[in-house]
Design a protein around this motif. Structure first.
Motif, PDB file in Angstrom:
ATOM      1  N   GLN A  89      29.321  43.236  28.345  1.00  0.00           N
ATOM      2  CA  GLN A  89      30.703  43.628  28.637  1.00  0.00           C
ATOM      3  C   GLN A  89      31.084  43.264  30.072  1.00  0.00           C
ATOM      4  N   ALA A  90      30.131  43.325  30.996  1.00  0.00           N
ATOM      5  CA  ALA A  90      30.409  42.992  32.396  1.00  0.00           C
ATOM      6  C   ALA A  90      30.794  41.530  32.550  1.00  0.00           C
ATOM      7  N   GLN A  91      30.282  40.683  31.682  1.00  0.00           N
ATOM      8  CA  GLN A  91      30.577  39.256  31.788  1.00  0.00           C
ATOM      9  C   GLN A  91      32.046  38.932  31.519  1.00  0.00           C
ATOM     10  N   ARG A  92      32.764  39.812  30.842  1.00  0.00           N
ATOM     11  CA  ARG A  92      34.196  39.525  30.642  1.00  0.00           C
ATOM     12  C   ARG A  92      34.954  39.561  31.970  1.00  0.00           C
ATOM     13  N   PHE A  93      34.352  40.222  32.991  1.00  0.00           N
ATOM     14  CA  PHE A  93      34.921  40.219  34.337  1.00  0.00           C
ATOM     15  C   PHE A  93      34.355  39.069  35.170  1.00  0.00           C
ATOM     16  N   GLY A  94      33.588  38.185  34.530  1.00  0.00           N
ATOM     17  CA  GLY A  94      32.992  37.052  35.229  1.00  0.00           C
ATOM     18  C   GLY A  94      31.778  37.424  36.053  1.00  0.00           C
ATOM     19  N   ALA A  95      31.195  38.585  35.802  1.00  0.00           N
ATOM     20  CA  ALA A  95      30.148  39.110  36.668  1.00  0.00           C
ATOM     21  C   ALA A  95      28.761  39.003  36.051  1.00  0.00           C
ATOM     22  N   ILE A  96      27.858  38.397  36.803  1.00  0.00           N
ATOM     23  CA  ILE A  96      26.440  38.462  36.484  1.00  0.00           C
ATOM     24  C   ILE A  96      25.631  38.841  37.726  1.00  0.00           C
ATOM     25  N   THR A  97      26.352  39.085  38.833  1.00  0.00           N
ATOM     26  CA  THR A  97      25.738  39.501  40.090  1.00  0.00           C
ATOM     27  C   THR A  97      26.403  40.796  40.551  1.00  0.00           C
ATOM     28  N   SER A  98      25.599  41.758  40.981  1.00  0.00           N
ATOM     29  CA  SER A  98      26.138  43.030  41.466  1.00  0.00           C
ATOM     30  C   SER A  98      27.013  42.801  42.702  1.00  0.00           C
ATOM     31  N   GLY A  99      28.142  43.492  42.734  1.00  0.00           N
ATOM     32  CA  GLY A  99      29.096  43.350  43.829  1.00  0.00           C
ATOM     33  C   GLY A  99      30.194  42.343  43.533  1.00  0.00           C
ATOM     34  N   HIS A 100      30.156  41.742  42.342  1.00  0.00           N
ATOM     35  CA  HIS A 100      31.169  40.761  41.953  1.00  0.00           C
ATOM     36  C   HIS A 100      32.535  41.449  41.818  1.00  0.00           C
ATOM     37  N   VAL A 101      33.535  40.845  42.421  1.00  0.00           N
ATOM     38  CA  VAL A 101      34.900  41.364  42.384  1.00  0.00           C
ATOM     39  C   VAL A 101      35.791  40.360  41.664  1.00  0.00           C
ATOM     40  N   THR A 102      36.630  40.849  40.786  1.00  0.00           N
ATOM     41  CA  THR A 102      37.700  40.029  40.221  1.00  0.00           C
ATOM     42  C   THR A 102      39.017  40.710  40.567  1.00  0.00           C
ATOM     43  N   LEU A 103      39.908  39.955  41.167  1.00  0.00           N
ATOM     44  CA  LEU A 103      41.242  40.452  41.506  1.00  0.00           C
ATOM     45  C   LEU A 103      42.224  39.826  40.529  1.00  0.00           C
ATOM     46  N   TYR A 104      43.000  40.678  39.885  1.00  0.00           N
ATOM     47  CA  TYR A 104      43.976  40.244  38.883  1.00  0.00           C
ATOM     48  C   TYR A 104      45.384  40.503  39.406  1.00  0.00           C
ATOM     49  N   ARG A 105      46.291  39.588  39.081  1.00  0.00           N
ATOM     50  CA  ARG A 105      47.723  39.831  39.278  1.00  0.00           C
ATOM     51  C   ARG A 105      48.358  39.742  37.906  1.00  0.00           C
ATOM     52  N   ASP A 106      48.927  40.855  37.460  1.00  0.00           N
ATOM     53  CA  ASP A 106      49.527  40.935  36.119  1.00  0.00           C
ATOM     54  C   ASP A 106      48.545  40.478  35.036  1.00  0.00           C
ATOM     55  N   GLY A 107      47.284  40.856  35.191  1.00  0.00           N
ATOM     56  CA  GLY A 107      46.260  40.568  34.196  1.00  0.00           C
ATOM     57  C   GLY A 107      45.592  39.209  34.303  1.00  0.00           C
ATOM     58  N   VAL A 108      46.067  38.354  35.195  1.00  0.00           N
ATOM     59  CA  VAL A 108      45.508  37.010  35.362  1.00  0.00           C
ATOM     60  C   VAL A 108      44.561  37.009  36.560  1.00  0.00           C
ATOM     61  N   PRO A 109      43.319  36.542  36.380  1.00  0.00           N
ATOM     62  CA  PRO A 109      42.400  36.491  37.519  1.00  0.00           C
ATOM     63  C   PRO A 109      42.920  35.528  38.593  1.00  0.00           C
ATOM     64  N   ILE A 110      43.027  36.028  39.838  1.00  0.00           N
ATOM     65  CA  ILE A 110      43.480  35.165  40.935  1.00  0.00           C
ATOM     66  C   ILE A 110      42.407  34.998  42.004  1.00  0.00           C
ATOM     67  N   PHE A 111      41.374  35.808  41.952  1.00  0.00           N
ATOM     68  CA  PHE A 111      40.245  35.670  42.881  1.00  0.00           C
ATOM     69  C   PHE A 111      38.999  36.225  42.201  1.00  0.00           C
ATOM     70  N   GLU A 112      37.856  35.549  42.434  1.00  0.00           N
ATOM     71  CA  GLU A 112      36.572  36.033  41.934  1.00  0.00           C
ATOM     72  C   GLU A 112      35.501  35.794  42.982  1.00  0.00           C
ATOM     73  N   GLY A 113      34.568  36.724  43.056  1.00  0.00           N
ATOM     74  CA  GLY A 113      33.429  36.527  43.942  1.00  0.00           C
ATOM     75  C   GLY A 113      33.087  37.777  44.714  1.00  0.00           C
TER      76      GLY A 113
END
Length: 157
Positions: A89-113
């Motif tokens: 389930q965590a992978q839907r946020f693009g995360a496989i590393t602890s501390g991974h952040v995804t920033l969304y604007r209106d549901g669209v990912p605009i930053f990851e890492g």
């Protein structure tokens, strides 16, 4: 030194349905020592955002009942929601590393890492600046290195 500055992979987040405005999701391992710095950094970002940023911390694994050190740190972040999921389930946020952040604007990912400059280090980072840029209504960089422990055993870093 090599390990300290070796980032984890970023696999790409799925859109969030029904999300409006800016929403930040951090995925974390409850016991990753590197993530303590990411949570401290996140707390500072949330406080400075003055309510412009909805925040959720997603822990990977089974909730053990008593809070882990990282869960206690997450509870100190104003108005942050906390939830538990499995690694898939965590992978839907693009995360496989602890501390991974995804920033969304209106549901669209605009930053990851990541939002730290290396493992366990609080301070200025490309990820922090990207979120601050988005909070000003501007387009942030798309990604920054993420430093933390693998969310699933056997994966790098």
């Amino acid at each position: 030194m090599r390990w300290e500055f070796t980032p984890g992979p970023i696999v790409g987040a799925e859109p969030l349905t029904g999300s409006r405005g800016l929403e930040l999701v951090m995925v974390a391992h409850p016991f990753c020592p590197c993530t303590a710095a990411s949570l401290n950094q996140l707390r500072d970002i949330v406080v400075q955002s003055q309510g412009k940023l909805r925040t959720r911390i997603v822990f990977v694994g089974a909730n053990m009942g008593s809070p882990s050190p990282n869960e206690r740190a997450a509870q100190e972040i104003p108005d942050a929601g906390i939830q538990w999921v499995d690694a898939k389930q965590a992978q839907r946020f693009g995360a496989i590393t602890s501390g991974h952040v995804t920033l969304y604007r209106d549901g669209v990912p605009i930053f990851e890492g990541g939002i730290t400059a290396s493992r366990g280090v609080v301070g200025d980072s490309a990820g922090q600046r990207a979120i601050e840029t988005a909070l000003r209504g501007q387009k942030p960089i798309a990604a920054a290195p993420v430093y933390g422990c693998a969310l699933t055993p056997g994966e790098s870093p």
